[in-house]
Each structure stands twice: as structure tokens, then as C-alpha cells.
Write an enzyme that holds these catalytic residues in place. Structure first.
Site, PDB file in Angstrom:
ATOM      1  N   HIS A   9       0.840  -1.210   0.000  1.00  0.00           N
ATOM      2  CA  HIS A   9       0.000   0.000   0.000  1.00  0.00           C
ATOM      3  C   HIS A   9       0.867   1.249   0.000  1.00  0.00           C
ATOM      4  CE1 HIS A   9       0.160   1.346   4.302  1.00  0.00           C
ATOM      5  NE2 HIS A   9       0.214   0.066   4.614  1.00  0.00           N
TER       6      HIS A   9
ATOM      7  N   GLU B 135      -5.024   2.037   2.583  1.00  0.00           N
ATOM      8  CA  GLU B 135      -4.960   0.924   3.533  1.00  0.00           C
ATOM      9  C   GLU B 135      -5.154   1.428   4.953  1.00  0.00           C
ATOM     10  OE1 GLU B 135      -2.833  -1.956   6.301  1.00  0.00           O
ATOM     11  OE2 GLU B 135      -2.570   0.203   5.988  1.00  0.00           O
TER      12      GLU B 135
END
Length: 365
Positions: A76, A220
Site C-alpha cells: 500500500h 490501507e
């Protein structure tokens, strides 16, 4: 001025090191990842057959389209941050947290507000210790008690520079430490996007049976949002998620409570929860055969990473979370070991080349 070109970092290719430094220093709070995603996209383009993005800014780099199985390598690209929520009549900026920000670390920090006209420098104000009540010195401040001072004399002046909804990051560049280690604000999780990009570089011009889709996901830290989108779009048959994990080799951390993970001990293979048993064993054996040091950790209920969003899709996608030891997570001085990071990229590439045509990963009953 500290030099980054020194013997500590001699093992990592210069272009790879420069890419890592740029990634770590490019502000990319959750929901505001565009600049960091562009850095990642530009770097992977020479190693990929195709690079594309989706409407929310997840970026995908593919090699060997049509290969089988389809392997997703994901990290991420977002980080923690702040968002301006109020501007006082005196010109001070109040804010809310983006992600799991430790408010106890905020007082006295230098920050950059990402405004429409470019970065605006500021500092998070702090009542001098002389003026604090004795009981207040022992407490972390509440978010609504903190504010950013950009030097404005009044609200109208501040509003010419910033607006409600602007993102903020702590001004903390990458900092070289001894022993081949670095400290930076965004190791969580720019090291994941670096590792999957580096795996693509290592795989470039190699023959692989699988289709490889490397992805830098968004948001995320806000709730695994980008990974949920990515799993639906890519429809992988195998997913390897790279994120940081807690290095517990510091004086204040209990190993009996949190496990024994060391900087310099290699990548960490996580067992349990969303981690597929066949992939766990495959990576352990692969690391042994490739002479790559690894460590193990237990995740009995959830990993807290994008793995948890991906493995549930399409009736169950065989997935694995591979972690990089990281000291002081969710702080402006996260510390990693570059040898661990390079070993992680090599392990990812080795897995991709080891997968045979149409190979399946299943729990045999």
C-alpha cells in the site's frame, strides 16, 4: 548535510536506493496518494508490459499477461497524515487524523500542508512546559487541543494559503543510520510498494509461467479500501501482500507478548488467519533453498493488512502476508534494515519464478 552515498548502502543499486528515498519523502496520506503513486508508476514502467490505474488511484503494473496462475504482488502506497478541519479567527489550523496517528507524538512537529498553491510550512503548537499544569504534563493532548501555526496573523490571511480538507504530513525526510539502516516517516508502507517494484525489476526479462500484477494500493490506513477494489478488479489466483511488521528488538517491548522479530533477521512470514497454509510452507522452503534469512510470526485472528481484504474475495483467494521488521511503527522515525528489504524483494521474485504453469494452491482435505 548527510551523504547517502556511503559504504552502508553499497549493496543496493543506486537507482533502487534513489527510488526508495523518493518514495519515502513524497507525501502520500490516505486519500491523497496521487504524487506518490506517480513516482511508483514512473519507476515500474520500464520493467512492465503495461501500467494502468483505476478511478481511485490504485496503480497496476503487469508482466506476462496471459500467464497462469495470475499472481498479485501488493503493497500500500498511503501513509498516515492529518486533514485541516477548522481555521480559527486568529489563523491557527485545527485538524483531524488520517489513519492511526499517535497524538502523543504530534506536539512540536514541523509539518507541510498540501495546499492548492503548493506546500505550506507550519508547526504544531505546544504550550510551554512552564505553563502546563502538573497533571497535564503526563497526558497526551486530544486532537481538538492541537493546532498548526503557519505564521498567519488572522483567518483571512490563512485562508489565502490553505483551506478545509487540505492534507498535512509531518516534515521528516529519510535519515541514514549506522549499520545499513534508515529512519523515515513513511516506511509503513512505502517499503511494500518498493519491494513489489523491485521484484518486477528482478523479474524483468526473466521467463515466468505466471502472470504477475504488481500493485501500489491506496487507503490501507483508512480501512483496506484500495485492496478491496484491487482484489475485485485483478481477480488473482494468488496474492502476496507486503507490509511492515513490528520489530520487537527494542528495550521497551515484551517479546513474550508481541513475539521475537529483529531488524536484520530477514523478512517475516506470517502464519494463521488470512495466510494460506500452502503459501506459508512454500515461502519457508523457498527461503531455505535460496539461502534467504526469514523470521516467523503468529497472526491467529487477523493480520491488520491488505491481506485481510483480498483473501475473502471470489470464494477465497490464496493469500500471504510477508512483513518487513519495522521499529517505531506509526511514528515519524520508523526504522528498517535495508538488508531485510533487499532480501524481501529477492524472495518475492524467487516465488514468482518458482510457480509452474497453472499451479494451484489449496488446502488438501
Amino acid at each position: 548535510m548527510l551523504s547517502y552515498r556511503n559504504p552502508m548502502f553499497k549493496n543496493m543499486p543506486e537507482e533502487s536506493f534513489d527510488f526508495l528515498k523518493t518514495l519515502l519523502e513524497t507525501p502520500s496520506p490516505s486519500g491523497f496518494e496521487r504524487k506518490g503513486q506517480r513516482v511508483w508508476s514512473d519507476y515500474v514502467a520500464p520493467f512492465a508490459d503495461k501500467v494502468e490505474s483505476d478511478p481511485y488511484g490504485n496503480v497496476f503494473a503487469t508482466i506476462n499477461a496471459g500467464g497462469s496462475p495470475k499472481i498479485l504482488l501488493a503493497g500500500h502506497g498511503d501513509e498516515l497524515g492529518l486533514m485541516i478541519s477548522h481555521i480559527s479567527e486568529e489563523g491557527f489550523l485545527f485538524f483531524k487524523a488520517i489513519g492511526g496517528v499517535d497524538r502523543g507524538l504530534l506536539r512540536g512537529q514541523r509539518v507541510l500542508v498540501a495546499s492548492r498553491g503548493g506546500p505550506v510550512p507550519g508547526v504544531i503548537g505546544n504550550l510551554a512546559i512552564h505553563l502546563q499544569e502538573p497533571e497535564d504534563r503526563k497526558k497526551a493532548p486530544e486532537f481538538h487541543d492541537l493546532y498548526i501555526d503557519i505564521g498567519a496573523h488572522k483567518k483571512a490571511e490563512a485562508c489565502k494559503l490553505v483551506r478545509i480538507g487540505d492534507s498535512v504530513t509531518i516534515a521528516a525526510d529519510m535519515w541514514p543510520l549506522s549499520g545499513g539502516r534508515i529512519a523515515a516517516r513513511g516506511c509503513d508502507n512505502r517499503i511494500g510498494t518498493w519491494a513489489v517494484a523491485e521484484a518486477l525489476r528482478l523479474l524483468h526479462k526473466q521467463t515466468v509461467a505466471a502472470q504477475i500484477v504488481a500493485v501500489s494500493t491506496i487507503q490501507e490506513e483508512n480501512g483496506l479500501y484500495g485492496a478491496t477494489m484491487v482484489g475485485y478488479r485483478v481477480r488473482p489466483e494468488v496474492a502476496i501482500v507486503v507490509d511492515v511488521t513490528h520489530a520487537t528488538d527494542i528495550p521497551s517491548c515484551s517479546k513474550t507478548k508481541h513475539g521475537d522479530v529483529k531488524l536484520g533477521g530477514g523478512p517475516v512470514i506470517s502464519f494463521g488467519s488470512s495466510n494460506h497454509p500452502a503459501l506459508c510452507e512454500r515461502f519457508v522452503k523457498l527461503a531455505e533453498s535460496e539461502n534467504i534469512p526469514i523470521q516467523l510470526e503468529a497472526s491467529p485472528r487477523r493480520t491488520g493488512t491488505d491481506t485481510d481484504a483480498i483473501f475473502l474475495q471470489r470464494g477465497g483467494i490464496p493469500s500471504l502476508y510477508v512483513g518487513l521488521p519495522n521499529r517505531y511503527m506509526h511514528s515519524p522515525v520508523e526504522v528498517i534494515d535495508l538488508a531485510d528489504l533487499e532480501a524481501l524483494a529477492k524472495l518475492l521474485a524467487a516465488f514468482c519464478t518458482s510457480v509452474s504453469r497453472d499451479e494451484k494452491f489449496r488446502v488438501e482435505i
